[in-house]
Enzyme design. Structure first.
Site, mmCIF file in Angstrom:
data_model
loop_
_atom_site.group_PDB
_atom_site.id
_atom_site.type_symbol
_atom_site.label_atom_id
_atom_site.label_comp_id
_atom_site.label_asym_id
_atom_site.label_seq_id
_atom_site.Cartn_x
_atom_site.Cartn_y
_atom_site.Cartn_z
ATOM 1 N N TYR A 130 0.842 -1.183 0.000
ATOM 2 C CA TYR A 130 0.000 0.000 0.000
ATOM 3 C C TYR A 130 0.884 1.242 0.000
ATOM 4 O O TYR A 130 1.827 1.342 0.790
ATOM 5 C CB TYR A 130 -0.918 0.015 1.226
ATOM 6 C CG TYR A 130 -1.916 1.143 1.116
ATOM 7 C CD1 TYR A 130 -3.082 0.979 0.381
ATOM 8 C CD2 TYR A 130 -1.662 2.385 1.676
ATOM 9 C CE1 TYR A 130 -3.977 2.022 0.214
ATOM 10 C CE2 TYR A 130 -2.549 3.438 1.519
ATOM 11 C CZ TYR A 130 -3.708 3.254 0.786
ATOM 12 O OH TYR A 130 -4.580 4.278 0.617
ATOM 13 N N GLN A 191 -10.823 0.236 0.946
ATOM 14 C CA GLN A 191 -11.263 -0.546 -0.213
ATOM 15 C C GLN A 191 -10.075 -1.214 -0.916
ATOM 16 O O GLN A 191 -10.189 -2.337 -1.423
ATOM 17 C CB GLN A 191 -12.090 0.303 -1.194
ATOM 18 C CG GLN A 191 -11.404 1.520 -1.790
ATOM 19 C CD GLN A 191 -11.545 2.766 -0.897
ATOM 20 O OE1 GLN A 191 -11.747 2.658 0.313
ATOM 21 N NE2 GLN A 191 -11.416 3.939 -1.496
ATOM 22 N N SER A 237 6.449 8.844 13.710
ATOM 23 C CA SER A 237 7.888 8.654 13.698
ATOM 24 C C SER A 237 8.559 9.181 14.968
ATOM 25 O O SER A 237 8.020 10.046 15.659
ATOM 26 C CB SER A 237 8.459 9.374 12.483
ATOM 27 O OG SER A 237 9.769 8.949 12.241
ATOM 28 N N GLN A 259 12.726 14.359 11.968
ATOM 29 C CA GLN A 259 11.574 13.530 12.334
ATOM 30 C C GLN A 259 10.353 14.395 12.634
ATOM 31 O O GLN A 259 9.235 14.071 12.273
ATOM 32 C CB GLN A 259 11.872 12.618 13.535
ATOM 33 C CG GLN A 259 12.897 11.550 13.243
ATOM 34 C CD GLN A 259 12.574 10.774 11.980
ATOM 35 O OE1 GLN A 259 11.510 10.194 11.868
ATOM 36 N NE2 GLN A 259 13.485 10.791 11.009
ATOM 37 N N HIS A 262 7.836 15.250 9.942
ATOM 38 C CA HIS A 262 6.954 14.228 9.372
ATOM 39 C C HIS A 262 5.506 14.454 9.766
ATOM 40 O O HIS A 262 4.597 14.210 8.982
ATOM 41 C CB HIS A 262 7.349 12.830 9.877
ATOM 42 C CG HIS A 262 8.322 12.138 8.984
ATOM 43 N ND1 HIS A 262 8.011 11.772 7.704
ATOM 44 C CD2 HIS A 262 9.595 11.726 9.182
ATOM 45 C CE1 HIS A 262 9.051 11.171 7.151
ATOM 46 N NE2 HIS A 262 10.027 11.132 8.019
ATOM 47 N N GLU A 327 12.513 4.253 17.633
ATOM 48 C CA GLU A 327 12.532 3.799 16.239
ATOM 49 C C GLU A 327 13.909 4.092 15.616
ATOM 50 O O GLU A 327 14.542 3.220 15.041
ATOM 51 C CB GLU A 327 11.431 4.545 15.473
ATOM 52 C CG GLU A 327 11.307 4.148 14.017
ATOM 53 C CD GLU A 327 10.344 5.077 13.260
ATOM 54 O OE1 GLU A 327 9.985 6.157 13.784
ATOM 55 O OE2 GLU A 327 9.981 4.723 12.122
ATOM 56 N N HIS A 328 14.358 5.358 15.741
ATOM 57 C CA HIS A 328 15.663 5.772 15.212
ATOM 58 C C HIS A 328 16.534 6.259 16.363
ATOM 59 O O HIS A 328 16.083 7.078 17.165
ATOM 60 C CB HIS A 328 15.512 6.947 14.244
ATOM 61 C CG HIS A 328 14.592 6.694 13.095
ATOM 62 N ND1 HIS A 328 13.313 7.206 13.042
ATOM 63 C CD2 HIS A 328 14.764 5.986 11.951
ATOM 64 C CE1 HIS A 328 12.737 6.824 11.905
ATOM 65 N NE2 HIS A 328 13.589 6.087 11.225
ATOM 66 N N ASP A 361 16.780 6.868 5.774
ATOM 67 C CA ASP A 361 15.465 6.962 5.152
ATOM 68 C C ASP A 361 15.523 6.682 3.662
ATOM 69 O O ASP A 361 14.523 6.279 3.065
ATOM 70 C CB ASP A 361 14.878 8.375 5.356
ATOM 71 C CG ASP A 361 14.329 8.550 6.748
ATOM 72 O OD1 ASP A 361 14.002 7.539 7.383
ATOM 73 O OD2 ASP A 361 14.252 9.705 7.209
ATOM 74 N N HIS A 420 -2.701 -39.836 19.367
ATOM 75 C CA HIS A 420 -1.304 -39.436 19.222
ATOM 76 C C HIS A 420 -0.387 -40.598 19.615
ATOM 77 O O HIS A 420 0.562 -40.941 18.907
ATOM 78 C CB HIS A 420 -0.988 -38.224 20.108
ATOM 79 C CG HIS A 420 -1.522 -36.923 19.595
ATOM 80 N ND1 HIS A 420 -2.856 -36.650 19.463
ATOM 81 C CD2 HIS A 420 -0.873 -35.801 19.178
ATOM 82 C CE1 HIS A 420 -3.021 -35.417 18.995
ATOM 83 N NE2 HIS A 420 -1.832 -34.877 18.812
#
Lengths: 436, 436
Positions: A130, A191, A237, A259, A262, A327-328, A361, A420
């Site tokens: 996506y 959708q 972020s 960051q 963003h 994250e970073h 990035d 079993h």
């Protein structure tokens, strides 16, 4: 103003804990709307996709124009200026070179009892990526999602990217072409996710869906999870910079802003062992904010969620960083390798002052899809591993079964799973008749 | 009666597709109840756990008795008969030997531009394993969940296991001790998952939760996902056996029943290239069902979801199996390795007639927590990888930044992320002043 904290202050523990738990995102409840959209796509297929795209993207499609044609892609790609094309190609090449090393290896061995054991990796057959429309339509994200899939050996790779009012992003289409994408659909929102998960007359379903998106896309991914695989649900972020006084405050300031720009919900944290350096960085941020194009967004993020934390020493900086699990993480210190060795939780580490996070990035090679919201405590960034799966292998010989079968039978009986146990016992009983 | 299909019949495609999409599980909607339980545990901590345990398990705990004491565990473990203890120890040893080989390796290299790149794996700090109570309280599952975590290097490993009416399962406690579990809480249901995710006065929160459970546990795991990591949401068990005529129909029948006996929603499928053999297996199943202890469960599963599929040849069997993407796949054929090479989607493969699936449940070495409901198309069984995460590493030199930085700047500008570009540009501008 960002929050200023000092680890020697009496209220520090509580203030830092508050920073960790600050809720940065309003979760808009779109779940009912998303459920209705998914049901519509499942019931009406292409017709639903066409109606929903007209409604949300003001674009009237037909089954034939749901996807870009080869000619349309060619025409869009031709619009990309040569400098951007070259940059994208270099990025693709470097991302590919990094991810090729991630391919996991098959294994097979024979144990002392003569049993063959092992595992084998195989790619997911089909993956859908996506790509958001509008401001957050990033060609770099196409590379970061598609190249690991391509490296993994995914046979069929498709993209859904909305084209509001029919506007396409030529760089996104070029990135798709550079990374082996077969089809690009002009579809967005819940959708698009429904079409990828369930298929329609025109859209073939896939097995795994990755890529970022808005609240509708995120809710749709959660809903189709289980029917298909999904990647993480990305939050806003984050960057954490650990810097000593031997840095240019302006560099650190821009890194923090990279960051913050963003998203108003992004978070930028500086941890330093020098209070004066911390103030200098904060001043440099304010100065950069005077002229930065996205100063409204970056300023709000810095004001609401930014933090400058002064600590006693770098060991304490590492401890605090591990609690954030950023994250970073940039390590702008004299010996970044030594400090990195103390880091237990982080999505990506950028070592030394010559490694701005933005390199990661775009062009460094590692993936820029990384765990947010403290989830680096338990998860990893996107990689080839997200597009392969492991099948375990076992093969007994009569001798191996004789050696370990009785224990399996004992455990099966202890768990009241008679069949079993019988499946082992039947073979053990036969064993005397079988030459080894 | 199970369904009998023949791939040469005209209605086969539709019938097989129906088999693939048959809904085997009623999804009980417990989501509201679970949300209330989680909110209660977050608000009232231990007090909520104590009240909920009294309500659901008819057991009055105190903060001190939420967990088993060392003496209690010792006393329970002492009840385990020696044969079962030996079997469990052998299983633990073999599972450990298999999983040790899964530890992923760190990587670090320098690319032609002089940039250091790589990644590093670190364990999750704390993991919580859920072990159901009652009939499905399986010591083997404790080993299968805990040992990969222990091998990964997880520091703190705890279990939540309900003890309805105060009844503990000694084998579960012994399995916990054999696999490095620190604490075993007498907690079950959604309240256990809430305690593991959010913590209480007595229960420390963990970073990752794994293990099977009922609808309440599954819904709770979905809800806390994101705050902590979770493993897959397991569906009912499945086995697919591909067998040629050169097999004992009774062995194959018991193997099919060994999944059917788990659960009325379990599914057992035989694919064979010999219609007569298929009928012989079906007859053997009926015969075994006359005496099997769990014949009510196994019979219902076989009647409602069982299938015997006759195909033209083994290549077709592999194709159909790949569409099913079974959790467990037995290849009872003359050349199982050749057939395995055609399999692209399966959780675990058992090669040859001497490898009943039950060996994999207990003692083979591979994990028995495997993807169900066709999710082997995109996911893998539990492994060491579920308890580690990867941090990517990048370190630029001035020379490396000069080589690749301009492309990053170009892409940043193309994405309208000015600060990203500036963070690179500031360093490039400084470069002439810096000796390399």
């Amino acid at each position: 103003m960002p929050v200023f904290l000092d680890s020697t202050d009496s209220g520090f523990a509580a203030a830092f804990a508050a920073l960790l738990t600050a809720k940065r995102e309003d979760s808009v409840d779109v779940d009912d709307a998303v459920a209705a959209i998914i049901a519509d796509v499942r019931a009406r297929g292409d017709a639903a996709l066409i109606d929903l795209t007209e409604k949300f993207d003001r674009l009237r499609l037909t089954p034939e124009t749901l996807a870009f044609s080869a000619e349309e892609i060619e025409a869009e790609c031709a619009k990309v200026p040569v400098a951007e094309r070259d940059a994208l190609e270099l990025a693709a090449e470097r991302i590919r070179a990094y991810h090729v090393r991630q391919m996991p290896e098959d294994a097979q061995w024979t144990d002392p009892e003569g049993a063959m054991l092992g595992w084998r990796w195989t790619p997911v057959s089909a993956a859908g990526l996506y790509v958001p429309g509008g401001l957050a339509s990033y060609p770099s994200s196409v590379l970061m999602n598609a190249i690991p899939a391509q490296v993994a050996g995914v046979e069929r790779l498709v993209i859904c990217a909305p084209t509001p009012d029919g506007r396409a992003n030529p760089l996104v289409l070029l990135a798709a072409r550079l990374s082996g994408v077969e089809t690009v659909y002009r579809l967005g929102g819940a959708q698009a996710i429904a079409a990828l998960a369930y298929g329609t007359e025109t859209v073939r379903p896939v097995d795994k869906i990755t890529g970022p998106g808005n609240a509708f896309v995120a809710a749709a991914k959660r809903r189709v999870f289980g029917r298909v695989g999904i990647d993480m649900i990305a939050g806003p972020s984050e960057i954490l910079v650990i810097a000593d006084a031997d840095n240019d405050p302006d560099w650190v300031a821009i890194d923090l802003l990279s960051q913050a720009e963003h998203d108003e919900s992004a978070q930028s944290i500086l941890i330093t062992d020098d209070a004066g350096f911390g103030r200098a960085v904060a001043a440099a941020v304010e100065k950069r904010l005077e002229t930065l194009e996205r100063r409204a967004i970056a300023g709000a993020s810095w004001r609401d969620y930014g933090a400058v934390v002064t600590v006693r020493d770098l060991a304490e900086a590492a401890e605090l960083s591990n609690r954030v699990a950023p994250e970073h993480l940039e390590l702008c210190v004299a010996d970044p390798e030594a400090l990195a060795a103390r880091i237990t939780h982080a999505g990506a580490i950028f070592l030394g002052q010559w490694t701005p996070e933005a390199i990661g990035d775009y062009i460094g090679g590692p993936n820029h899809v990384l765990p947010t919201a403290r989830s680096a405590r338990f998860s990893s960034g996107l990689s080839v591993m997200d597009f392969v799966k492991r099948t375990t292998l076992a093969k007994m010989t009569p001798a191996a079964l004789r050696a370990i079968g009785p224990a399996a039978e004992t455990l099966a009986i202890s768990e009241s799973l008679e069949a079993h146990g019988l499946s082992v016992r039947a073979r053990l009983d036969k064993m005397n008749e079988v030459p080894e």
